[in-house]
Motif scaffolding. Structure first.
Motif, PDB file in Angstrom:
ATOM      1  N   PRO A  33       0.600  17.220   2.094  1.00  0.00           N
ATOM      2  CA  PRO A  33       0.396  15.847   2.265  1.00  0.00           C
ATOM      3  C   PRO A  33       1.641  15.036   1.769  1.00  0.00           C
ATOM      4  O   PRO A  33       1.745  13.659   2.462  1.00  0.00           O
ATOM      5  CB  PRO A  33      -0.790  15.498   1.098  1.00  0.00           C
ATOM      6  CG  PRO A  33      -1.463  16.844   0.896  1.00  0.00           C
ATOM      7  CD  PRO A  33      -0.284  17.789   1.155  1.00  0.00           C
ATOM      8  N   ASP A  34       2.443  15.408   1.035  1.00  0.00           N
ATOM      9  CA  ASP A  34       3.693  14.888   0.648  1.00  0.00           C
ATOM     10  C   ASP A  34       4.507  14.555   1.900  1.00  0.00           C
ATOM     11  O   ASP A  34       5.291  13.643   1.843  1.00  0.00           O
ATOM     12  CB  ASP A  34       4.573  15.499  -0.379  1.00  0.00           C
ATOM     13  CG  ASP A  34       3.564  15.706  -1.829  1.00  0.00           C
ATOM     14  OD1 ASP A  34       3.018  14.905  -2.167  1.00  0.00           O
ATOM     15  OD2 ASP A  34       4.169  16.559  -2.585  1.00  0.00           O
ATOM     16  N   VAL A  35       4.310  15.399   2.830  1.00  0.00           N
ATOM     17  CA  VAL A  35       5.156  15.378   4.380  1.00  0.00           C
ATOM     18  C   VAL A  35       4.226  14.528   5.324  1.00  0.00           C
ATOM     19  O   VAL A  35       4.748  13.493   5.814  1.00  0.00           O
ATOM     20  CB  VAL A  35       5.471  16.595   4.749  1.00  0.00           C
ATOM     21  CG1 VAL A  35       6.321  16.539   6.100  1.00  0.00           C
ATOM     22  CG2 VAL A  35       6.520  17.412   3.869  1.00  0.00           C
ATOM     23  N   GLU A  36       2.937  14.918   5.292  1.00  0.00           N
ATOM     24  CA  GLU A  36       1.948  14.197   6.233  1.00  0.00           C
ATOM     25  C   GLU A  36       2.289  12.794   6.166  1.00  0.00           C
ATOM     26  O   GLU A  36       2.074  12.096   7.207  1.00  0.00           O
ATOM     27  CB  GLU A  36       0.860  14.960   6.052  1.00  0.00           C
ATOM     28  CG  GLU A  36      -0.079  14.277   7.156  1.00  0.00           C
ATOM     29  CD  GLU A  36      -1.609  15.391   7.393  1.00  0.00           C
ATOM     30  OE1 GLU A  36      -2.325  14.925   8.289  1.00  0.00           O
ATOM     31  OE2 GLU A  36      -1.647  16.112   6.329  1.00  0.00           O
ATOM     32  N   PHE A  37       2.152  12.168   4.939  1.00  0.00           N
ATOM     33  CA  PHE A  37       1.900  10.722   4.517  1.00  0.00           C
ATOM     34  C   PHE A  37       3.153  10.322   4.012  1.00  0.00           C
ATOM     35  O   PHE A  37       3.164   9.145   3.381  1.00  0.00           O
ATOM     36  CB  PHE A  37       0.730  10.657   3.754  1.00  0.00           C
ATOM     37  CG  PHE A  37      -0.359  11.046   4.217  1.00  0.00           C
ATOM     38  CD1 PHE A  37      -0.995  10.679   5.441  1.00  0.00           C
ATOM     39  CD2 PHE A  37      -1.075  12.281   3.443  1.00  0.00           C
ATOM     40  CE1 PHE A  37      -2.169  11.390   5.882  1.00  0.00           C
ATOM     41  CE2 PHE A  37      -2.391  12.578   4.269  1.00  0.00           C
ATOM     42  CZ  PHE A  37      -2.794  12.299   5.053  1.00  0.00           C
ATOM     43  N   ALA A  38       4.264  10.901   3.903  1.00  0.00           N
ATOM     44  CA  ALA A  38       5.453  10.250   3.552  1.00  0.00           C
ATOM     45  C   ALA A  38       5.930   8.949   4.108  1.00  0.00           C
ATOM     46  O   ALA A  38       5.552   8.582   5.408  1.00  0.00           O
ATOM     47  CB  ALA A  38       6.638  11.415   3.984  1.00  0.00           C
ATOM     48  N   ALA A  39       6.231   7.905   3.538  1.00  0.00           N
ATOM     49  CA  ALA A  39       6.870   6.570   3.841  1.00  0.00           C
ATOM     50  C   ALA A  39       5.560   5.829   4.439  1.00  0.00           C
ATOM     51  O   ALA A  39       5.759   5.054   5.574  1.00  0.00           O
ATOM     52  CB  ALA A  39       7.994   6.644   4.846  1.00  0.00           C
ATOM     53  N   ARG A  40       4.153   6.255   4.195  1.00  0.00           N
ATOM     54  CA  ARG A  40       3.066   5.361   4.729  1.00  0.00           C
ATOM     55  C   ARG A  40       2.268   4.838   3.667  1.00  0.00           C
ATOM     56  O   ARG A  40       2.447   5.252   2.511  1.00  0.00           O
ATOM     57  CB  ARG A  40       2.236   6.606   5.413  1.00  0.00           C
ATOM     58  CG  ARG A  40       2.675   7.165   6.831  1.00  0.00           C
ATOM     59  CD  ARG A  40       1.679   8.001   7.577  1.00  0.00           C
ATOM     60  NE  ARG A  40       0.371   7.474   7.679  1.00  0.00           N
ATOM     61  CZ  ARG A  40      -0.550   7.808   8.268  1.00  0.00           C
ATOM     62  NH1 ARG A  40      -0.337   9.046   8.890  1.00  0.00           N
ATOM     63  NH2 ARG A  40      -1.639   7.252   8.279  1.00  0.00           N
ATOM     64  N   ARG A  41       1.598   3.780   4.135  1.00  0.00           N
ATOM     65  CA  ARG A  41       0.653   3.047   2.915  1.00  0.00           C
ATOM     66  C   ARG A  41      -1.146   3.746   3.042  1.00  0.00           C
ATOM     67  O   ARG A  41      -1.588   3.419   2.089  1.00  0.00           O
ATOM     68  CB  ARG A  41       0.672   1.611   3.104  1.00  0.00           C
ATOM     69  CG  ARG A  41       0.107   1.342   4.722  1.00  0.00           C
ATOM     70  CD  ARG A  41      -0.081  -0.197   4.535  1.00  0.00           C
ATOM     71  NE  ARG A  41      -0.386  -0.771   5.961  1.00  0.00           N
ATOM     72  CZ  ARG A  41      -1.575  -0.699   6.473  1.00  0.00           C
ATOM     73  NH1 ARG A  41      -2.678  -0.481   5.568  1.00  0.00           N
ATOM     74  NH2 ARG A  41      -2.034  -1.008   7.705  1.00  0.00           N
ATOM     75  N   THR A  42      -1.184   4.502   3.940  1.00  0.00           N
ATOM     76  CA  THR A  42      -2.499   5.287   4.175  1.00  0.00           C
ATOM     77  C   THR A  42      -2.442   6.525   4.361  1.00  0.00           C
ATOM     78  O   THR A  42      -1.494   7.124   4.564  1.00  0.00           O
ATOM     79  CB  THR A  42      -3.249   4.502   5.491  1.00  0.00           C
ATOM     80  OG1 THR A  42      -2.821   4.999   6.578  1.00  0.00           O
ATOM     81  CG2 THR A  42      -3.206   2.786   5.486  1.00  0.00           C
ATOM     82  N   HIS A  43      -3.923   7.040   4.130  1.00  0.00           N
ATOM     83  CA  HIS A  43      -3.794   8.607   4.372  1.00  0.00           C
ATOM     84  C   HIS A  43      -4.814   8.697   5.581  1.00  0.00           C
ATOM     85  O   HIS A  43      -5.432  10.004   5.729  1.00  0.00           O
ATOM     86  CB  HIS A  43      -4.305   9.131   3.257  1.00  0.00           C
ATOM     87  CG  HIS A  43      -3.585   9.209   2.079  1.00  0.00           C
ATOM     88  ND1 HIS A  43      -3.035   8.288   1.262  1.00  0.00           N
ATOM     89  CD2 HIS A  43      -2.756  10.416   1.576  1.00  0.00           C
ATOM     90  CE1 HIS A  43      -2.159   8.577   0.467  1.00  0.00           C
ATOM     91  NE2 HIS A  43      -1.926   9.866   0.274  1.00  0.00           N
ATOM     92  N   TYR A  44      -4.726   7.983   6.509  1.00  0.00           N
ATOM     93  CA  TYR A  44      -5.752   8.047   8.037  1.00  0.00           C
ATOM     94  C   TYR A  44      -4.978   9.381   8.475  1.00  0.00           C
ATOM     95  O   TYR A  44      -3.632   9.779   8.252  1.00  0.00           O
ATOM     96  CB  TYR A  44      -5.661   7.115   8.839  1.00  0.00           C
ATOM     97  CG  TYR A  44      -6.393   5.806   8.431  1.00  0.00           C
ATOM     98  CD1 TYR A  44      -7.695   5.917   8.752  1.00  0.00           C
ATOM     99  CD2 TYR A  44      -5.745   4.713   8.161  1.00  0.00           C
ATOM    100  CE1 TYR A  44      -8.443   4.775   8.163  1.00  0.00           C
ATOM    101  CE2 TYR A  44      -6.570   3.539   7.652  1.00  0.00           C
ATOM    102  CZ  TYR A  44      -7.735   3.552   7.941  1.00  0.00           C
ATOM    103  OH  TYR A  44      -8.654   2.614   7.790  1.00  0.00           O
ATOM    104  N   MET A  45      -5.900  10.269   9.199  1.00  0.00           N
ATOM    105  CA  MET A  45      -5.405  11.420  10.090  1.00  0.00           C
ATOM    106  C   MET A  45      -5.833  10.927  11.359  1.00  0.00           C
ATOM    107  O   MET A  45      -6.176  12.047  12.190  1.00  0.00           O
ATOM    108  CB  MET A  45      -5.937  12.651   9.527  1.00  0.00           C
ATOM    109  CG  MET A  45      -5.142  13.063   7.926  1.00  0.00           C
ATOM    110  SD  MET A  45      -5.684  14.524   7.609  1.00  0.00           S
ATOM    111  CE  MET A  45      -7.414  14.164   7.267  1.00  0.00           C
ATOM    112  N   ASN A  46      -6.069   9.726  11.986  1.00  0.00           N
ATOM    113  CA  ASN A  46      -6.201   9.752  13.465  1.00  0.00           C
ATOM    114  C   ASN A  46      -4.973   9.144  14.247  1.00  0.00           C
ATOM    115  O   ASN A  46      -3.911   8.872  13.642  1.00  0.00           O
ATOM    116  CB  ASN A  46      -7.362   8.438  13.472  1.00  0.00           C
ATOM    117  CG  ASN A  46      -7.068   7.271  13.003  1.00  0.00           C
ATOM    118  OD1 ASN A  46      -6.072   6.635  13.656  1.00  0.00           O
ATOM    119  ND2 ASN A  46      -7.791   6.851  12.048  1.00  0.00           N
ATOM    120  N   VAL A  47      -5.163   8.981  15.300  1.00  0.00           N
ATOM    121  CA  VAL A  47      -4.073   8.846  16.350  1.00  0.00           C
ATOM    122  C   VAL A  47      -3.846   7.194  16.573  1.00  0.00           C
ATOM    123  O   VAL A  47      -2.578   6.596  16.910  1.00  0.00           O
ATOM    124  CB  VAL A  47      -4.186   9.310  17.748  1.00  0.00           C
ATOM    125  CG1 VAL A  47      -4.417  10.988  17.580  1.00  0.00           C
ATOM    126  CG2 VAL A  47      -5.051   8.888  18.558  1.00  0.00           C
ATOM    127  N   GLY A  48      -4.681   6.495  16.077  1.00  0.00           N
ATOM    128  CA  GLY A  48      -4.633   5.108  16.148  1.00  0.00           C
ATOM    129  C   GLY A  48      -4.991   4.345  17.173  1.00  0.00           C
ATOM    130  O   GLY A  48      -5.045   4.996  18.461  1.00  0.00           O
TER     131      GLY A  48
END
Length: 295
Positions: A33-48
């Protein structure tokens, strides 16, 4: 280097896991998670959902959650079941902005459930949420329990999705709505096993063949489950390309580079290097919003 080896080990273990449910759980445990959400404000895992002017994944992911909420018709005082909720960002958004009465979340990945439960406690929303472990094809709830059942970019994993449709109908109250944001091929002629892009490996390894079908079959399965007048609408043009372009440049983002180790950045850049191949393969993938109503 050690972190890259750990990730590679998790990926290999996932690919060679025979049980489809365990394979999906392990898929979501590959990346830290530290890499997946690095420099992000949310923890979504969708393509948007990438409408004009959107330039970051968090805004796009929020927009996709809004699209699904609109499709489901979320309204104040609804009781909602979110199946495959990830870290639950959309649920907290819907509680704040749509004022739904309560969200029940079901997920097969323990650390997702634990994270959502912690957040609910921290935000004072424990009494309006119920996040728990469970299977999408054996929903642990009684008949006629929910006003809305939703699945935000998760139903393609369910083994099989048609069983989830039947369970969703059972737990919905009369007049209730099922809404999904989902990944399928553009046609039944697309060969799932031929997907070669590293970032699209989930298509090959975590979408069961039982769920590999086009919009017409998707709609027919909703009909067979008992849903009235289902609609399966493509939003492909607002999803894949924006996600691809953003992710291809992510390792060049100064904020990302400031918090992620060089070896991990290098590995990620290599993973996303072949953009021509990705474009060709993404052209074969649809992205849909599907809605069904219970009579």
């Amino acid at each position: 280097m050690f972190e890259n080896l750990k990730i590679a080990g998790r990926a290999i273990r996932t690919v060679f896991t025979a049980d489809p449910i365990t394979r999906v759980r392990r898929f979501y445990e590959i990346q830290s998670p530290d890499v997946e959400f690095a420099a992000r404000r949310t923890h979504y895992m969708n393509v948007g959902y990438w409408s004009d002017g959107v330039t970051d994944i968090d805004t796009a992911a929020d927009a996709l959650a809004d699209k699904l909420a609109d499709a489901a018709g979320l309204k104040p005082d609804d009781t909602v079941l979110d199946v495959g909720f990830g870290y639950g960002d959309q649920d907290f958004k819907w509680l704040r902005e749509r004022q739904v009465a309560k969200v029940y979340g079901l997920n097969i990945t323990p650390h997702h459930v634990e994270a959502a439960q912690r957040r609910a406690q921290e935000e004072g929303l424990a009494d309006r949420t119920d996040f728990r472990l469970g299977s999408a094809t054996e929903l642990p709830f009684g008949d006629n329990t929910f006003d809305r059942v939703v699945a935000l970019e998760s139903a393609f994993h369910f083994y099989p999705r048609s069983a989830f449709f039947a369970e969703a109908l059972r737990v919905l109250r009369p007049g209730g709505v099922l809404a999904t944001a989902d990944i399928i091929p553009v046609s039944g002629d697309v060969v799932r096993a031929a997907i070669q892009s590293g970032p699209l490996s989930f298509v090959k390894f975590s979408i069961p063949k039982e769920n590999w079908h086009d919009r017409d079959t998707y709609r027919q399965q909703l009909v067979e489950a008992g849903f009235a007048n289902p609609e399966v609408r493509s939003i492909k043009e607002q999803t894949w390309e924006g996600w691809r372009a953003y992710m291809a440049e992510r390792t060049n983002d100064p904020a990302f580079r400031a918090v992620v180790k060089p070896a991990v950045r290098k590995s990620m850049a290599a993973h996303w290097k072949n953009q021509d191949l990705m474009k060709r393969e993404l052209a074969q993938l649809d992205y849909v919003i599907a809605v069904g109503h219970k009579r």
